[in-house]
Design a protein around this motif. Structure first.
Motif, PDB file in Angstrom:
ATOM      1  N   UNK A   7      23.202 -54.726 131.601  1.00 36.17           N
ATOM      2  CA  UNK A   7      24.397 -54.208 132.267  1.00 36.17           C
ATOM      3  C   UNK A   7      24.311 -52.685 132.294  1.00 36.17           C
ATOM      4  N   UNK A   8      24.335 -52.118 133.483  1.00 29.41           N
ATOM      5  CA  UNK A   8      24.419 -50.677 133.641  1.00 29.41           C
ATOM      6  C   UNK A   8      25.884 -50.285 133.700  1.00 29.41           C
ATOM      7  N   UNK A   9      26.340 -49.604 132.671  1.00 30.39           N
ATOM      8  CA  UNK A   9      27.764 -49.256 132.607  1.00 30.39           C
ATOM      9  C   UNK A   9      28.035 -47.960 133.364  1.00 30.39           C
ATOM     10  N   UNK A  10      28.691 -48.096 134.504  1.00 25.88           N
ATOM     11  CA  UNK A  10      29.134 -46.918 135.255  1.00 25.88           C
ATOM     12  C   UNK A  10      30.341 -46.304 134.559  1.00 25.88           C
ATOM     13  N   UNK A  11      31.213 -47.176 134.020  1.00 26.42           N
ATOM     14  CA  UNK A  11      32.417 -46.680 133.348  1.00 26.42           C
ATOM     15  C   UNK A  11      33.226 -45.816 134.293  1.00 26.42           C
ATOM     16  N   UNK A  12      33.386 -44.555 133.904  1.00 31.52           N
ATOM     17  CA  UNK A  12      34.027 -43.598 134.809  1.00 31.52           C
ATOM     18  C   UNK A  12      33.099 -42.427 135.107  1.00 31.52           C
TER      19      UNK A  12
END
Length: 346
Positions: A7-12
């Motif tokens: 999972x590539x976390x873009x987040x904010x």
């Protein structure tokens, strides 16, 4: 060979921009090549966004406090948070874009009010942030949707994890648990990757993974070797962009190298067995030692142990076959330091 769910976390890290979010999606789906062996390497499997409801985020005092920071997007912390929020419709736009690229989509929902976006689309997974493992009303609302849930343990002990699981399993048991340390970046002495093996032993009915906040790319590959089936890591198009998570995220080169190393680690693990792999047979013949003559020997000589020693290549008798040679008569003369083969003895 197992496939690790990355999972590539873009987040904010999109900094309030749908366009930047889409660029990070593009980066997550960039092809990765293993040049030495020609492996076809699967890229990142999913991207993740985070959705907050500012009415259920912080106390009024905290929302109104002056936020004087190089990473601030507003005068107060509340204004900063509002700037970074994408609307439900914008989340939906990024979701559709990720799906077009063949990616799964994971959504962290930080409040019950955030469930409104589920009217627009259904993420493949809902993520529970570490801070919300004790937010029982939110856990109940998320579990009631029956969408698979991923939990991070970054701020939780066994008690908090068990209570969270008790809440969710009233609705379903499609749950993944990620070992996590909520320190950004995580100091080496605090990472405690052996928590992964603990989770595998004690919560083996769930999928176990690792949410990584360390600097670098080594920890995910090690976590996989310890049994992690999911890896989550922050990603961005530029680690020098404004934003608190950018510097602790992986940029383009880091993403490339992490995914490459994860996929190669999958090949490394192999089977729980000891055997001679066919790929080393040529090296075995070339480098292993066989029984050889220690000095010149003539046709008709009787072979004694003191006449022999071990030399390469390894295509002759091994020392544990000494009894097949000692006491036998040579059929031909053999110079010193040559391998003794079956054809050479009576």
């Amino acid at each position: 060979m197992k496939h690790t769910y990355i999972i590539g976390e873009i987040g904010q890290n999109h900094n309030g921009s749908v366009d930047i979010a889409k660029l990070i999606v593009d980066l997550a789906r960039r092809p990765i090549v293993e040049e030495s062996f020609g492996f076809k390497i699967a890229p990142i499997d999913a991207v993740k966004l985070t959705k907050r409801d500012l009415n259920e985020e912080l106390s009024t005092t905290q929302m109104n406090r002056i936020y004087d920071s190089p990473n601030s997007f507003g005068r107060t912390y509340g204004e900063h948070r509002a700037y970074l929020e994408l609307s439900d419709e914008e989340h939906f736009e990024v979701y559709k874009y990720a799906k077009e690229k063949g990616l799964d989509f994971v959504e962290t929902l930080c409040a019950k009010g955030c469930l409104s976006l589920l009217k627009l689309f259904t993420p493949d997974y809902l993520k529970v942030a570490s801070r919300d493992l004790t937010n029982i009303p939110l856990l109940s609302a998320l579990a009631e949707t029956k969408i698979p849930i991923i939990l991070s343990t970054g701020m939780a002990g066994k008690k908090e994890l068990d209570e969270a699981l008790d809440t969710i399993t009233r609705y379903h048991s499609n749950i993944s648990i990620l070992h996590c340390v909520s320190q950004y970046p995580t100091e080496p002495d605090n990472l405690n990757l052996r928590t992964i093996t603990y989770l595998k032993k004690n919560y083996g009915q769930y999928r176990i993974g690792f949410s990584d906040h360390t600097i670098g790319i080594s920890a995910p590959a090690i976590a996989i070797a310890m049994g992690a089936e999911i890896i989550e890591k922050h990603i961005t198009i530029d680690r020098h962009m404004k934003g608190t998570d950018q510097a602790g995220s992986l940029g383009p080169d880091g993403i490339y190298r992490m995914v490459r190393d994860i996929r190669i680690t999958e090949h490394w693990l192999g089977e729980e067995d000891i055997y001679i792999d066919k790929s080393v047979l040529s090296a075995k013949v070339k480098l292993e030692r066989s029984i050889a003559t220690l000095h010149d020997m003539n046709k008709g000589d009787i072979i004694h142990e003191e006449d022999l020693h071990m030399l390469s290549p390894g295509d002759g008798y091994k020392w544990d076959q000494l009894h097949e040679i000692v006491g036998k008569q040579l059929k031909r003369s053999i110079p010193a330091n040559e391998i003794v083969y079956p054809k050479d003895i009576e």
